[in-house]
Design an enzyme around this catalytic site. Structure first.
Site, PDB file in Angstrom:
ATOM      1  CG  LEU A 128      92.722 -59.759 122.683  1.00  0.00           C
ATOM      2  CD1 LEU A 128      91.461 -59.030 122.235  1.00  0.00           C
ATOM      3  CD2 LEU A 128      92.735 -59.934 124.186  1.00  0.00           C
ATOM      4  CG  ASN A 161      92.644 -51.580 120.451  1.00  0.00           C
ATOM      5  OD1 ASN A 161      92.979 -51.352 121.625  1.00  0.00           O
ATOM      6  ND2 ASN A 161      93.503 -51.525 119.442  1.00  0.00           N
ATOM      7  CG  MET A 186     100.643 -52.730 126.524  1.00  0.00           C
ATOM      8  SD  MET A 186     100.352 -51.912 124.945  1.00  0.00           S
ATOM      9  CE  MET A 186     101.961 -52.129 124.211  1.00  0.00           C
ATOM     10  NE  ARG A 235      98.952 -65.031 122.481  1.00  0.00           N
ATOM     11  CZ  ARG A 235      99.713 -64.031 122.928  1.00  0.00           C
ATOM     12  NH1 ARG A 235      99.180 -63.064 123.634  1.00  0.00           N
ATOM     13  NH2 ARG A 235     100.993 -64.002 122.652  1.00  0.00           N
ATOM     14  CG  HIS A 285      96.198 -48.124 116.691  1.00  0.00           C
ATOM     15  ND1 HIS A 285      97.155 -48.928 117.281  1.00  0.00           N
ATOM     16  CD2 HIS A 285      96.803 -47.539 115.623  1.00  0.00           C
ATOM     17  CE1 HIS A 285      98.276 -48.851 116.593  1.00  0.00           C
ATOM     18  NE2 HIS A 285      98.086 -48.016 115.579  1.00  0.00           N
ATOM     19  CD  GLU A 296      89.547 -62.914 112.290  1.00  0.00           C
ATOM     20  OE1 GLU A 296      89.157 -63.108 111.142  1.00  0.00           O
ATOM     21  OE2 GLU A 296      88.789 -62.448 113.174  1.00  0.00           O
TER      22      GLU A 296
HETATM   23  C1  GRF Z   1      97.043 -45.259 124.106  1.00  0.00           C
HETATM   24  O1  GRF Z   1      97.886 -44.482 123.314  1.00  0.00           O
HETATM   25  C2  GRF Z   1      96.208 -46.146 123.236  1.00  0.00           C
HETATM   26  O2  GRF Z   1      95.895 -45.584 122.010  1.00  0.00           O
HETATM   27  C3  GRF Z   1      97.082 -47.359 123.053  1.00  0.00           C
HETATM   28  O3  GRF Z   1      97.739 -47.525 124.276  1.00  0.00           O
HETATM   29  C4  GRF Z   1      97.807 -46.270 124.956  1.00  0.00           C
HETATM   30  C5  GRF Z   1      97.190 -46.478 126.294  1.00  0.00           C
HETATM   31  O4  GRF Z   1      97.311 -45.322 127.091  1.00  0.00           O
HETATM   32  N1  GRF Z   1      96.309 -48.511 122.644  1.00  0.00           N
HETATM   33  P1  GRF Z   1      96.537 -45.247 128.471  1.00  0.00           P
HETATM   34  O5  GRF Z   1      97.047 -46.421 129.324  1.00  0.00           O
HETATM   35  O6  GRF Z   1      95.083 -45.334 128.215  1.00  0.00           O
HETATM   36  O7  GRF Z   1      96.955 -43.932 129.068  1.00  0.00           O
END
Ligand code: GRF
Length: 222
Positions: A101, A115, A98, A73, A117, A150
């Site tokens: 970090l 980010n 995915m 990493r 979510h 973190e």
């Molecule tokens: C989204 O649902 C986001 O909230 C999550 O990962 C997904 C990414 O989708 N972190 P995309 O690749 O932007 O279509």
């Protein structure tokens, strides 16, 4: 976190691993003039087959690929850090990246990593947040744009968008409607951060110059 960039656009570094629909929404907002004073400096992926990487190439944006599989990493993150610095990135946007970090990476960009979510944090952090929310039976779902620290899905919240969960929903239809909100939310959040009009106070991301609203205020209303 003070960009003070009145003389040049804020430079974004987008990190993604998948289809990249959030990246494309940000790129669309910039192109259509809804997100002003911002440009995409580089799109970086850790997955060679990521649809978002192909889309960025098609748009003619600078791209970089650092395959993470099988690498340590810290070493992988050092490559990504160097690339972001080389491209003069001011603000990093994780858009379906995915990969956890390293602490070194986060320390290299304090309060400069966002980010998105797909839940109303702090509910349902981690993977498959939309399914977690649906299975839990919540009546309101949504998405969160937050600074990265973190801890997983944890930093100060920039903004959230909520939607009702419909009787007719299944986990897929709910995820689709949350995604539509994400596409609005990310650009809005970047605009807020880029404006320089907000600051992080504790966990709160608030307009500068507002009187301090600490949690003691709540007790005064009890
Ligand atoms: C989204 O649902 C986001 O909230 C999550 O990962 C997904 C990414 O989708 N972190 P995309 O690749 O932007 O279509």
């Amino acid at each position: 976190m003070d960009f003070a960039l009145k003389d040049r656009p804020l430079r974004l570094g987008v990190l993604l691993s998948g289809r990249g629909s959030n990246f494309l929404a940000i790129a669309g907002s910039i192109r259509e003039g809804r997100l002003k004073g911002v440009e995409i400096a580089v799109v970086i992926s850790n997955v060679a087959e990521a649809g978002g990487l192909a889309a960025a190439r098609e748009l003619g944006l600078p791209t970089a690929l650092f395959v993470s599989k099988g690498r340590k990493r810290a070493e992988h993150d050092a490559d990504v850090t160097a690339c972001l610095q080389k491209h003069g990135v001011d603000l990093i946007c994780l858009a379906g990246y995915m990969r956890l970090l390293s602490p070194e990476f986060i320390a290299a960009f304090p309060d400069r990593i966002l980010n998105i979510h797909p839940s109303l944090l702090p509910a349902f952090p981690g993977l498959e947040a939309q399914t977690q929310a649906f299975d839990y039976g919540v009546k309101v779902a949504g998405c969160t744009v937050h600074f990265v620290d973190e801890h997983l899905d944890h930093g100060a919240i920039v903004l959230q968008r909520a939607i009702p969960v419909l009787e007719s929903d299944d986990a897929h239809s709910l995820a689709d409607r949350i995604l539509a909100e994400e596409h609005q939310a990310y650009s809005e959040a970047i605009a807020r951060v880029a404006s320089g009009e907000y600051e992080i106070r504790g966990r709160r991301f608030v307009k500068r110059g507002q009187p301090y609203g600490g949690s003691m205020d709540l007790q005064a209303h009890e």
